[in-house]
Write a protein that holds these residues in place. Structure first.
Motif, PDB file in Angstrom:
ATOM      1  N   ILE A  93      -4.412  -6.979   4.753  1.00  0.00           N
ATOM      2  CA  ILE A  93      -3.346  -6.880   5.745  1.00  0.00           C
ATOM      3  C   ILE A  93      -4.042  -6.324   6.985  1.00  0.00           C
ATOM      4  O   ILE A  93      -4.450  -5.164   7.007  1.00  0.00           O
ATOM      5  CB  ILE A  93      -2.215  -5.931   5.260  1.00  0.00           C
ATOM      6  CG1 ILE A  93      -1.619  -6.422   3.929  1.00  0.00           C
ATOM      7  CG2 ILE A  93      -1.132  -5.788   6.324  1.00  0.00           C
ATOM      8  CD1 ILE A  93      -0.951  -7.781   3.954  1.00  0.00           C
ATOM      9  N   GLY A 104       1.498  -5.883   1.096  1.00  0.00           N
ATOM     10  CA  GLY A 104       0.296  -6.240   0.333  1.00  0.00           C
ATOM     11  C   GLY A 104       0.620  -6.519  -1.125  1.00  0.00           C
ATOM     12  O   GLY A 104       0.104  -7.462  -1.723  1.00  0.00           O
ATOM     13  N   THR A 105       1.505  -5.706  -1.687  1.00  0.00           N
ATOM     14  CA  THR A 105       1.879  -5.891  -3.095  1.00  0.00           C
ATOM     15  C   THR A 105       2.571  -7.237  -3.285  1.00  0.00           C
ATOM     16  O   THR A 105       2.245  -7.999  -4.198  1.00  0.00           O
ATOM     17  CB  THR A 105       2.821  -4.751  -3.541  1.00  0.00           C
ATOM     18  OG1 THR A 105       2.151  -3.514  -3.316  1.00  0.00           O
ATOM     19  CG2 THR A 105       3.177  -4.867  -5.013  1.00  0.00           C
ATOM     20  N   ARG A 137      -4.205   0.749  -6.059  1.00  0.00           N
ATOM     21  CA  ARG A 137      -2.780   0.989  -6.398  1.00  0.00           C
ATOM     22  C   ARG A 137      -2.013  -0.349  -6.404  1.00  0.00           C
ATOM     23  O   ARG A 137      -1.232  -0.627  -7.317  1.00  0.00           O
ATOM     24  CB  ARG A 137      -2.191   1.963  -5.380  1.00  0.00           C
ATOM     25  CG  ARG A 137      -0.706   2.160  -5.478  1.00  0.00           C
ATOM     26  CD  ARG A 137      -0.324   3.117  -6.591  1.00  0.00           C
ATOM     27  NE  ARG A 137       1.118   3.132  -6.768  1.00  0.00           N
ATOM     28  CZ  ARG A 137       1.743   2.876  -7.909  1.00  0.00           C
ATOM     29  NH1 ARG A 137       1.069   2.618  -9.010  1.00  0.00           N
ATOM     30  NH2 ARG A 137       3.054   2.913  -7.978  1.00  0.00           N
ATOM     31  N   LYS A 141      -0.257  -2.112  -9.661  1.00  0.00           N
ATOM     32  CA  LYS A 141       1.196  -2.377  -9.662  1.00  0.00           C
ATOM     33  C   LYS A 141       1.491  -3.808 -10.092  1.00  0.00           C
ATOM     34  O   LYS A 141       2.493  -4.093 -10.737  1.00  0.00           O
ATOM     35  CB  LYS A 141       1.775  -2.164  -8.255  1.00  0.00           C
ATOM     36  CG  LYS A 141       2.119  -0.737  -7.931  1.00  0.00           C
ATOM     37  CD  LYS A 141       3.049  -0.626  -6.729  1.00  0.00           C
ATOM     38  CE  LYS A 141       2.359  -0.970  -5.434  1.00  0.00           C
ATOM     39  NZ  LYS A 141       3.241  -0.797  -4.268  1.00  0.00           N
TER      40      LYS A 141
END
Ligand SMILES: CC(C)(COP(=O)(O)OP(=O)(O)OC[C@H]1O[C@@H](n2cnc3c(N)ncnc32)[C@H](O)[C@@H]1OP(=O)(O)O)[C@@H](O)C(=O)NCCC(=O)NCCS
Length: 175
Positions: A93, A104-105, A137, A141
Motif C-alpha cells: 500500500i 492491505g488485509t 500481522r 490474519k
C-alpha cells in the motif's frame, strides 16, 4: 475487477505511472522491500504503458478504495506454475495515509481468493522481513503460517534481518 467491502483490485493503467513511481521511491514504503536501483521519473513513466500484460505467470493489480476510487497500492502474484499449483505474493500500500485501515488485509484476501478460485492454485507463498510487523500481522490474519526463515538476508537500519517464509494453502484462507 475483484471487489471487496473496502477495496477493489483492478488492472493498472498508464495514467497510474506517476503514483507508482512515487511509491517506489518512498523510503518508508520500501524499507522492508528488496532493494531496487533508482529509475528516472521520465524513463519510468515512458515505459509504463509497455509493461507486460497480466498472465498466469505474473498478475499485477492495483488496489483502489471503493470510497473515493483512489489508487493506493498494488498486489502481485508471480511465478505461478500449473505443475506445482504454487505462486508468490507481493503487496504494498503505497499511500501511507491509508495504512492501518484494513485495506492491505482485504487486498491480500482478494488476490489469494483469485489465485485459489480462478487460477486453481494450491499454495501461495511470500517472504517478509522479520521486523515488518504490520505485514506479518496482515498475513497471519488472512491465514498465512510461518514455514522457515533465511538468516541475515536483508540489511536495514544498520543491521541484518532474517526473511521469513510464509505460506497459505488452498482451503486455509480466513475471512
Ligand atoms: C504491510 C502493509 C501492506 C499493510 O497494509 P495496511 O493496509 O496498513 O494493513 P491493514 O490495515 O489491513 O492491517 C495492518 C495490521 O497491522 C497492525 N500493525 C500496524 N503496525 C504494526 C506494528 N508496528 N506492530 C504490530 N502490528 C502492527 C495493525 O494494527 C493491523 O492489525 P489489526 O487489524 O489487527 O489491528 C502496508 O503497511 C505496506 O504496504 N507497507 C509497505 C510495503 C510492505 O512492507 N509490504 C509488505 C512486503 S512483505
Amino acid at each position: 475487477m475483484l471487489t471487496g467491502d473496502l477495496v477493489r483490485l483492478r488492472p493498472l493503467e498508464p495514467s497510474d505511472a506517476e503514483a507508482h513511481y512515487r511509491w517506489n521511491h518512498d523510503p518508508d514504503v520500501g524499507q522492508w522491500l528488496a532493494h531496487s536501483y533508482p529509475v528516472s521519473r521520465e524513463v519510468f513513466v515512458a515505459e509504463y504503458a509497455d509493461r507486460a500484460k497480466n498472465s498466469y505467470e505474473r498478475t499485477v493489480l492495483g488496489v483502489e478504495t471503493l470510497a473515493g476510487n483512489r489508487l493506493i497500492g498494488l498486489v502481485v502474484l508471480s511465478g505461478a506454475e500449473p505443475e506445482t499449483g504454487g505462486a508468490e505474493l507481493d503487496i504494498y500500500i503505497g499511500e501511507k495515509d491509508c495504512w492501518g485501515k484494513g485495506y492491505g488485509t482485504e487486498a491480500t484476501r482478494l488476490i489469494c481468493r483469485y489465485g485459489f478460485d480462478a487460477m486453481r492454485l494450491h499454495r501461495i507463498e511470500l517472504w517478509v522481513a522479520d521486523e515488518n510487523a504490520a505485514a506479518i500481522r496482515v498475513y497471519r490474519k488472512v491465514g498465512f503460517v510461518e514455514e522457515g526463515r533465511a538468516r541475515d538476508t536483508l540489511r536495514r537500519h544498520g543491521r541484518w534481518h532474517d526473511m521469513i517464509l510464509m505460506s497459505l494453502l488452498e482451503g486455509e484462507l480466513k475471512g
